[in-house]
Design an enzyme around this catalytic site. Structure first.
Site, mmCIF file in Angstrom:
data_model
loop_
_atom_site.group_PDB
_atom_site.id
_atom_site.type_symbol
_atom_site.label_atom_id
_atom_site.label_comp_id
_atom_site.label_asym_id
_atom_site.label_seq_id
_atom_site.Cartn_x
_atom_site.Cartn_y
_atom_site.Cartn_z
ATOM 1 N N VAL A 154 50.071 54.287 57.743
ATOM 2 C CA VAL A 154 49.794 54.104 56.187
ATOM 3 C C VAL A 154 48.214 53.846 55.999
ATOM 4 C CG1 VAL A 154 50.115 52.428 53.963
ATOM 5 C CG2 VAL A 154 52.117 53.602 55.323
ATOM 6 N N THR A 156 54.753 46.768 52.890
ATOM 7 C CA THR A 156 55.868 46.522 52.070
ATOM 8 C C THR A 156 56.412 45.115 52.508
ATOM 9 O OG1 THR A 156 56.386 48.768 52.467
ATOM 10 C CG2 THR A 156 58.321 47.249 51.844
ATOM 11 N N GLU A 213 53.643 51.671 48.811
ATOM 12 C CA GLU A 213 53.270 53.085 49.467
ATOM 13 C C GLU A 213 54.481 53.956 49.585
ATOM 14 O OE1 GLU A 213 50.385 54.917 49.454
ATOM 15 O OE2 GLU A 213 51.762 56.432 50.007
ATOM 16 N N LEU A 253 54.536 57.212 50.762
ATOM 17 C CA LEU A 253 54.387 58.787 51.471
ATOM 18 C C LEU A 253 55.448 58.760 52.640
ATOM 19 C CD1 LEU A 253 53.288 57.716 54.579
ATOM 20 C CD2 LEU A 253 51.069 57.372 53.352
ATOM 21 N N PHE A 281 68.146 64.750 49.594
ATOM 22 C CA PHE A 281 68.561 63.555 50.156
ATOM 23 C C PHE A 281 69.992 63.566 50.603
ATOM 24 C CE2 PHE A 281 66.088 60.078 52.241
ATOM 25 C CZ PHE A 281 65.051 60.659 52.501
ATOM 26 N N GLY A 323 73.695 64.023 58.758
ATOM 27 C CA GLY A 323 72.806 63.878 59.968
ATOM 28 C C GLY A 323 73.399 63.014 61.014
ATOM 29 N N CYS A 342 60.772 52.510 58.263
ATOM 30 C CA CYS A 342 61.083 51.848 57.096
ATOM 31 C C CYS A 342 62.527 51.624 56.462
ATOM 32 C CB CYS A 342 60.335 52.736 55.878
ATOM 33 S SG CYS A 342 58.528 52.868 56.217
ATOM 34 N N ARG A 386 59.944 55.101 65.916
ATOM 35 C CA ARG A 386 60.638 53.713 65.700
ATOM 36 C C ARG A 386 61.972 54.142 65.283
ATOM 37 N NH1 ARG A 386 55.172 51.157 62.676
ATOM 38 N NH2 ARG A 386 55.129 53.469 61.948
HETATM 39 P P1 NAD Z 1 51.707 50.692 61.846
HETATM 40 O O1 NAD Z 1 52.384 49.908 62.803
HETATM 41 O O2 NAD Z 1 51.689 52.166 61.990
HETATM 42 O O3 NAD Z 1 50.180 50.391 61.718
HETATM 43 C C1 NAD Z 1 49.972 48.775 61.484
HETATM 44 C C2 NAD Z 1 48.513 48.683 61.851
HETATM 45 O O4 NAD Z 1 47.727 47.408 61.503
HETATM 46 C C3 NAD Z 1 48.349 48.859 63.477
HETATM 47 O O5 NAD Z 1 47.466 49.683 63.642
HETATM 48 C C4 NAD Z 1 47.850 47.252 63.672
HETATM 49 O O6 NAD Z 1 47.085 47.238 64.978
HETATM 50 C C5 NAD Z 1 47.033 46.831 62.651
HETATM 51 N N1 NAD Z 1 46.933 45.488 62.599
HETATM 52 C C6 NAD Z 1 47.912 44.174 62.599
HETATM 53 N N2 NAD Z 1 47.208 42.993 62.191
HETATM 54 C C7 NAD Z 1 45.964 43.419 61.783
HETATM 55 C C8 NAD Z 1 45.033 42.792 61.496
HETATM 56 N N3 NAD Z 1 45.306 41.382 61.258
HETATM 57 N N4 NAD Z 1 44.041 43.303 60.855
HETATM 58 C C9 NAD Z 1 43.774 44.483 60.855
HETATM 59 N N5 NAD Z 1 44.565 45.366 61.485
HETATM 60 C C10 NAD Z 1 45.880 44.947 61.953
HETATM 61 O O7 NAD Z 1 52.550 50.392 60.518
HETATM 62 P P2 NAD Z 1 52.722 51.566 59.181
HETATM 63 O O8 NAD Z 1 53.731 52.440 59.688
HETATM 64 O O9 NAD Z 1 51.518 52.061 58.863
HETATM 65 O O10 NAD Z 1 53.348 50.407 57.926
HETATM 66 C C11 NAD Z 1 52.175 49.653 57.426
HETATM 67 C C12 NAD Z 1 53.097 49.006 56.158
HETATM 68 O O11 NAD Z 1 53.423 50.080 55.040
HETATM 69 C C13 NAD Z 1 54.251 48.560 56.563
HETATM 70 O O12 NAD Z 1 54.655 47.489 55.579
HETATM 71 C C14 NAD Z 1 55.351 49.400 56.098
HETATM 72 O O13 NAD Z 1 56.658 49.261 56.050
HETATM 73 C C15 NAD Z 1 54.697 50.268 55.061
HETATM 74 N N6 NAD Z 1 55.049 51.704 54.781
HETATM 75 C C16 NAD Z 1 54.959 52.584 55.696
HETATM 76 C C17 NAD Z 1 55.416 53.817 55.496
HETATM 77 C C18 NAD Z 1 55.563 54.768 56.640
HETATM 78 O O14 NAD Z 1 55.827 55.984 56.586
HETATM 79 N N7 NAD Z 1 54.984 54.571 58.198
HETATM 80 C C19 NAD Z 1 55.613 54.293 54.398
HETATM 81 C C20 NAD Z 1 55.453 53.339 53.433
HETATM 82 C C21 NAD Z 1 55.237 52.041 53.454
#
Ligand code: NAD
Length: 447
Positions: free
Chosen positions: A11, A121, A149, A151, A250, A254, A261, A329
């Site tokens: 994200v 989230t 977010e 996406l 949706f 599957g 998420c 994941r």
């Molecule tokens: P991710 O695990 O890919 O990335 C998180 C990043 O945060 C990692 O690179 C980690 O090293 C970094 N991090 C951890 N602690 C930190 C700190 N103190 N300072 C700076 N960086 C730090 O996670 P993601 O998939 O990008 O998800 C992030 C959030 O967005 C979650 O809450 C998730 O639920 C939400 N979200 C994810 C998606 C998705 O498709 N992946 C979509 C919508 C919302």
């Protein structure tokens, strides 16, 4: 606008890059020094179509930078986005340890008019708690906004640049106005910018994911019934989808939803409901159906071989939890692989981009194949787990030739069952009339 994004994952990296692309000055911060080192060398840590090109362009234009040091980035920032991970605890609730440590890390560097924007989230009530914590730490109020977010990995750039809607939760209208200006370049097609209170915004994200997960578990449960009663879920889908109250989106059967998420957000919402005194009957069922659905492909393979998988070789196409991402994941492929290995099978896998992530878990316990066809060498049956486009129109002649028995277990219903039968395959999808139940245990090559 000067923007800092804390957390450079799926994200954060998209958020930072897209804001830079629209002309802002963006610094992405992450505690993972290896990730930042690679980004500074132009190496992109995740697979997302089109992202590498966009990052390079914005880095070259000096609108996008990467650092491990919040203190170098935050003092000038007008908006500080928090997009660190919020995984689940053992009890299913959201684990906010990393999130709170990120809040604490930015606090001392925030300028007086900075807005802290929570994109992670987080359960309802968290944004208000962030405001309280920052006030306690700094001895002055800090603007906090919720901006969940929506996406989807695999088309994240498109989703971010052309969102269906942008949701923000605020306590003050002027904070919403700053975010409206920031998002304005992405809302030129009149898609709405929705302003609400912090709690409604937090709930919107969870409710959206819970609704989508519910649709998936619903259609999967119906597919399983179809399979037992001689109905075909593909026909039933069409039969219901033309009803405008239901639609088609949706509702694809599957092998269950995965990713970072839906599984965790459904479980976190279950805990939130329970803590609010509401029994989350529907969400409990959604989760349980999904856990069971991830076993379905293995059960079919197991049954096909009369329970004797030791020494068998199984080919798997698709490892990522969905196409166009390297994210594994909670991927259904991992359950299938675990079960096959535990049953003594040899597993040959292919995925266009997720193999390196899978290798980190299984090492040399799997055979990683460069092409989908290579997985078939010595394999008895093929299982398809992820619906990558390149699997949709394969050379069936090559598949038949290479497989020891022409049997395909398709977890995504990629092919027309009738055509597969005409091509001489035993083909088993999800919610289709099964043609693969072995009468004598293992399948044999037919002509
Ligand atoms: P991710 O695990 O890919 O990335 C998180 C990043 O945060 C990692 O690179 C980690 O090293 C970094 N991090 C951890 N602690 C930190 C700190 N103190 N300072 C700076 N960086 C730090 O996670 P993601 O998939 O990008 O998800 C992030 C959030 O967005 C979650 O809450 C998730 O639920 C939400 N979200 C994810 C998606 C998705 O498709 N992946 C979509 C919508 C919302």
């Amino acid at each position: 606008m000067k923007i800092v994004v804390i957390g450079t994952g799926y994200v954060g990296l998209i958020t930072g890059t897209c804001f830079a692309e629209s002309g802002n000055d963006v610094i992405c911060v992450d505690v993972d020094s290896e990730k930042i080192r690679k980004l500074n060398l132009g190496q992109i840590p995740i697979y997302e179509p089109g992202l590498d090109e966009l990052i390079v362009r914005n880095v070259e234009a000096k609108r996008l930078r990467f650092t491990t040091e919040p203190k170098d980035a935050i003092p000038q920032a007008q908006c500080v986005f928090l997009s660190v991970g919020t995984p689940q605890r053992d009890d299913g609730s959201a684990d906010l340890a990393v999130f709170w440590s990120a809040v604490d890390s930015i606090a001392p560097h925030l300028s007086h008019d900075a807005i802290v924007v929570v994109k992670s989230t987080v359960p309802v009530g968290t944004n208000a708690a962030v405001a309280r914590r920052l006030q306690d730490l700094l001895g002055r109020p800090v603007h906090v906004a919720s901006n969940p977010e929506f996406l989807k990995e695999g088309c994240a750039l498109e989703d971010f640049m052309k969102p269906d809607r942008v949701v923000v939760g605020v306590t003050r209208p002027e904070v919403a106005q700053v975010l409206r200006e920031l998002y304005q370049p992405f809302l030129r097609t009149e898609h709405p910018f929705l302003v609400m209170n912090l709690e409604s915004s937090e709930m919107t994200k969870y409710v959206a994911n819970c609704m989508l997960a519910t649709k998936i578990s619903f259609i999967n449960e119906m597919a399983n019934v179809c399979e037992q009663v001689g109905a075909d879920i593909n026909h039933v889908r069409k039969g219901i989808g033309h009803d405008q109250r239901i639609g088609f989106a949706f509702l694809f059967p599957g092998v269950g939803y995965g990713g970072s998420c839906f599984p965790k957000d459904v479980r976190a919402m279950i805990r939130v409901a329970e803590q609010s005194g509401i029994e989350p009957h529907i969400l409990e069922a959604v989760d349980a159906v999904n856990v069971a659905q991830k076993e379905v492909l293995f059960q079919k393979v197991h049954k096909h071989f009369g329970g004797e998988l030791k020494g068998r070789t199984i080919a798997i196409w698709g490892l990522a939890f969905k196409p166009r991402t390297d994210d594994i994941r909670e991927a259904p492929s991992l359950i299938l692989i675990d079960r096959l290995l535990a049953a003594g099978a040899t597993v040959r896998v292919h995925d266009p981009v997720a193999m390196e992530n899978v290798r980190k878990i299984y090492g040399d316990r799997l055979t990683y194949c460069q092409t989908p066809y290579d997985t078939l060498d010595g394999a008895e049956v093929l299982a398809i787990v992820t619906e990558w486009n390149e699997f949709r129109n394969p050379d069936f002649g090559v598949i038949r030739e290479k497989l020891k028995s022409p049997v395909i277990f398709d977890g995504r219903n990629l092919f027309d069952p009738m055509r597969m039968t005409q091509l001489g395959f035993h083909y088993s999808g999800i919610g289709l009339e099964s043609k693969t139940d072995a009468k004598d245990g293992a399948g044999s090559k037919t002509t």
